[in-house]
Motif scaffolding. Structure first.
Motif, PDB file in Angstrom:
ATOM      1  N   SER A  50       0.831  -1.204   0.000  1.00 18.28           N
ATOM      2  CA  SER A  50       0.000   0.000   0.000  1.00 18.28           C
ATOM      3  C   SER A  50       0.868   1.258   0.000  1.00 18.28           C
ATOM      4  N   ARG A  51       0.308   2.352  -0.512  1.00 22.60           N
ATOM      5  CA  ARG A  51       1.003   3.638  -0.564  1.00 22.60           C
ATOM      6  C   ARG A  51       0.164   4.678   0.165  1.00 22.60           C
ATOM      7  N   SER A  52       0.769   5.434   1.041  1.00 20.69           N
ATOM      8  CA  SER A  52       0.119   6.529   1.755  1.00 20.69           C
ATOM      9  C   SER A  52       0.549   7.856   1.135  1.00 20.69           C
ATOM     10  N   SER A  53      -0.384   8.776   1.028  1.00 18.52           N
ATOM     11  CA  SER A  53      -0.074  10.067   0.403  1.00 18.52           C
ATOM     12  C   SER A  53       0.756  10.935   1.348  1.00 18.52           C
ATOM     13  N   ALA A  54       1.407  11.897   0.787  1.00 19.54           N
ATOM     14  CA  ALA A  54       2.252  12.806   1.583  1.00 19.54           C
ATOM     15  C   ALA A  54       1.432  13.619   2.562  1.00 19.54           C
ATOM     16  N   GLU A  55       0.177  13.954   2.183  1.00 22.20           N
ATOM     17  CA  GLU A  55      -0.687  14.734   3.047  1.00 22.20           C
ATOM     18  C   GLU A  55      -1.027  14.002   4.337  1.00 22.20           C
ATOM     19  N   SER A  88       0.958  11.704   5.741  1.00 21.48           N
ATOM     20  CA  SER A  88       2.170  11.236   6.411  1.00 21.48           C
ATOM     21  C   SER A  88       2.687  12.290   7.375  1.00 21.48           C
ATOM     22  N   ASN A  89       3.156  11.836   8.535  1.00 20.61           N
ATOM     23  CA  ASN A  89       3.728  12.753   9.522  1.00 20.61           C
ATOM     24  C   ASN A  89       5.007  13.394   9.012  1.00 20.61           C
ATOM     25  N   SER A  90       5.688  12.668   8.139  1.00 22.05           N
ATOM     26  CA  SER A  90       6.951  13.191   7.613  1.00 22.05           C
ATOM     27  C   SER A  90       6.747  14.120   6.431  1.00 22.05           C
ATOM     28  N   GLY A  91       5.550  14.197   5.938  1.00 19.80           N
ATOM     29  CA  GLY A  91       5.270  15.036   4.787  1.00 19.80           C
ATOM     30  C   GLY A  91       5.668  14.415   3.472  1.00 19.80           C
ATOM     31  N   GLN A  92       6.047  13.135   3.504  1.00 19.65           N
ATOM     32  CA  GLN A  92       6.417  12.416   2.291  1.00 19.65           C
ATOM     33  C   GLN A  92       5.556  11.162   2.146  1.00 19.65           C
ATOM     34  N   SER A  93       5.304  10.814   0.920  1.00 21.32           N
ATOM     35  CA  SER A  93       4.527   9.577   0.678  1.00 21.32           C
ATOM     36  C   SER A  93       5.356   8.364   1.092  1.00 21.32           C
ATOM     37  N   THR A  94       4.653   7.325   1.552  1.00 20.40           N
ATOM     38  CA  THR A  94       5.331   6.089   1.985  1.00 20.40           C
ATOM     39  C   THR A  94       4.664   4.883   1.335  1.00 20.40           C
ATOM     40  N   VAL A  95       5.454   3.851   1.118  1.00 26.88           N
ATOM     41  CA  VAL A  95       4.981   2.566   0.576  1.00 26.88           C
ATOM     42  C   VAL A  95       5.199   1.492   1.639  1.00 26.88           C
ATOM     43  N   THR A  96       4.139   0.781   1.972  1.00 22.52           N
ATOM     44  CA  THR A  96       4.203  -0.249   3.025  1.00 22.52           C
ATOM     45  C   THR A  96       3.938  -1.631   2.421  1.00 22.52           C
ATOM     46  N   GLU A  97       4.742  -2.605   2.819  1.00 19.47           N
ATOM     47  CA  GLU A  97       4.574  -4.000   2.370  1.00 19.47           C
ATOM     48  C   GLU A  97       4.398  -4.894   3.597  1.00 19.47           C
ATOM     49  N   GLN A  98       3.560  -5.949   3.413  1.00 22.12           N
ATOM     50  CA  GLN A  98       3.345  -6.923   4.501  1.00 22.12           C
ATOM     51  C   GLN A  98       3.047  -8.289   3.894  1.00 22.12           C
ATOM     52  N   TYR A  99       3.730  -9.303   4.384  1.00 24.71           N
ATOM     53  CA  TYR A  99       3.555 -10.672   3.871  1.00 24.71           C
ATOM     54  C   TYR A  99       3.325 -11.600   5.059  1.00 24.71           C
ATOM     55  N   ILE A 100       2.302 -12.470   4.915  1.00 22.04           N
ATOM     56  CA  ILE A 100       1.933 -13.388   6.006  1.00 22.04           C
ATOM     57  C   ILE A 100       1.697 -14.786   5.428  1.00 22.04           C
ATOM     58  N   ALA A 101       2.164 -15.843   6.092  1.00 16.52           N
ATOM     59  CA  ALA A 101       1.878 -17.251   5.772  1.00 16.52           C
ATOM     60  C   ALA A 101       1.397 -17.921   7.054  1.00 16.52           C
ATOM     61  N   GLN A 102       0.229 -18.548   7.010  1.00 17.15           N
ATOM     62  CA  GLN A 102      -0.363 -19.122   8.222  1.00 17.15           C
ATOM     63  C   GLN A 102      -0.937 -20.504   7.962  1.00 17.15           C
TER      64      GLN A 102
END
Length: 485
Positions: free
Chosen positions: A113-118, A120-134
């Motif tokens: 997922s990508r979060s917009s700069a608006e 974000s606390n840092s004022g920059q857009s961020t990209v988050t990755e998460q992988y799960i095996a269960q």
């Protein structure tokens, strides 16, 4: 990873698995006399062996009829439906039995997922990755009170009931095919008798016509003689149609056309061939317990057992239920390190449900289950009593068939003698032709009745075999001649 909660739950499930709230099944008392006849002697006990239809056909001595029965067992549509119902019941039992074990599933999931700069606390857009095996299970019910086990037992009994229903269809099919084959044989015998009677009456009419032409008899005799010819011609047409309908009925039961070589003939009902379709000897004294092996009785008992198990399931619904959901696996922000050290995850979520207020729904469910069990008990008892009546009636008829056939055979002989004498007296001018007509009608009626009785005697054998649940009287004592068998 701490697995102690899961181990403790599994141990509790094992310790409490013996709890079962279903009432102990007690087979009902059949409520019929011990024996199927009033004769004395040591009763023959029931055989517990399942019916083998390849062997069951040995009670038929006619090779043609055995082949026709075999064709019907392969091609009859009603029997196919019964077989498919067994497969359906087997699958349904598999579903209910699967509930006894937890369903374990494996799951893999990845999100990016990508979060917009608006935002974000840092004022920059961020990209988050998460992988799960269960690997885990969901909503597995610990069967403290036997609810799932009783539902599984009810499914098993429904499956066994469907098997007995198939046996019942098979036995009914064998009996119906045998009766249809015998009926066709009787119709062919009646047709042959009508045709032979027509031929003899046409010859007699031709002779009487010549006598009339030379003035040796009257026109009244000619008219009377002609009426007998037309009556016989009408019977030939009627029995021709009846034989065709009987042939069609046989083909419907078999599920297709019956080869010509397997069809009966008019001689099938002849006196010297009367034992070609006979049963093995009927015993002197049948114990009524043989009826408990009838498939309809067995099916009724399986239904009763299923209703008994449903009581346990309904009672268990009154108590708390515990379900478990758990999983183990691994999670990471990077796919490459998904199964790395320190990335293990686990979850364990027990859930307990306690019915507090439901407006009496659950208790009413128990009452419904108990009422269904009482209904099934009455149905079982009625099935046993009906089986007893059918078998006793068939045996009662069996005891008199030899006397009835002997009396009718004597009747045919006597009427034949009377016809021969009256015809000779008419030819000699001693009696009028009315005496001949009366003797002729009596002879024809006696011959038709004899064919009907021979058919009845053979169908009684089929009825008795069916009433005994398709069981053969192997190693049983014979009934003395003239009483049964």
């Amino acid at each position: 990873m701490n697995l102690r909660p899961a181990a403790a739950a599994a141990l509790a499930a094992v310790l409490l698995s013996a709890c079962n709230l279903a009432p102990r099944y007690v087979p009902p008392v059949p409520g019929v006399p011990d024996t199927l006849s009033g004769q004395t002697g040591t009763p023959v006990q029931a055989s517990t062996a399942a019916l083998d239809f390849a062997q069951a056909q040995s009670w038929i001595h006619s090779p043609q009829l055995r082949e026709v029965v075999a064709l019907a067992l392969r091609h009859n549509r009603d029997l196919r439906v019964a077989v498919e119902n067994i497969e359906k019941a087997r699958a349904q039992y598999g579903i209910t039995r699967a509930d006894l074990l937890p369903g374990i599933t494996a799951q893999g999931q990845g999100t990016r997922s990508r979060s917009s700069a608006e935002l974000s606390n840092s004022g920059q857009s961020t990209v988050t990755e998460q992988y799960i095996a269960q690997l885990g299970f969901t909503s597995y019910e610990i069967d403290f009170w036997g609810r799932v086990r009783n539902l599984s037992e009810a499914g098993l009994q429904a499956f066994l009931q469907s098997e007995q229903n198939q046996r019942n269809v098979q036995i009914g099919l064998v009996a119906d095919v045998s009766n249809a084959w015998l009926t066709l044989a009787a119709d062919l015998a009646r047709l042959e008798l009508a045709q032979n009677t027509l031929d003899s009456r046409e010859k007699a009419y031709a002779l009487t016509k010549r006598m009339f032409d030379i003035g040796a008899t009257s026109g009244l005799v000619i008219a009377q003689n002609l009426s007998t010819v037309e009556s016989a011609r009408s019977d030939v047409a009627a029995y021709t149609s009846q034989a065709a309908r009987s042939s069609n009925a046989l083909q419907l039961l078999v599920g297709g056309a019956v080869p010509e070589a397997l069809l009966p003939t008019a001689q099938t009902m002849a006196a010297n061939d009367a034992n070609n379709m006979a049963f093995v000897p009927v015993p002197l004294n049948l114990h009524s317990s043989v009826l408990l092996q009838r498939p309809d009785v067995q099916a009724a008992e399986h239904n009763l057992r299923a209703m008994n198990a449903n009581i346990g399931a309904a009672r268990a619904a009154l108590f708390p239920s515990i379900t478990l959901t758990g999983s183990i696996g691994s999670g990471s922000r990077e796919l490459d390190s998904l199964f790395g050290g320190g990335n293990g995850t686990w979850s364990f979520m027990p859930q307990i449900k306690l019915p507090i207020f439901d407006g009496g729904r659950l208790r009413a469910g128990v009452q419904v289950a108990e009422a269904n069990q009482r209904i099934a008990t009455s149905q079982y008892e009625k099935t046993v009593q009906t089986a007893f009546k059918e078998a006793a009636d068939a045996l009662a008829d069996r005891a008199q068939w030899a006397n009835r056939l002997g009396a009718q055979t004597g009747m045919v002989y006597a009427t034949q003698k009377a016809f021969d004498l009256s015809d000779a007296r008419f030819q000699a001018g001693v009696d009028n032709y009315l005496t001949v007509l009366d003797a002729q009608r009596s002879l024809y009626a006696a011959q038709q009745t004899l064919i009907t009785l021979r058919l009845g005697e053979q169908t009684n054998r089929v009825t008795l075999w069916k009433a005994l649940g398709g069981q053969e009287a192997v190693n049983m004592p014979e009934v003395p001649a003239g009483t049964a068998g």
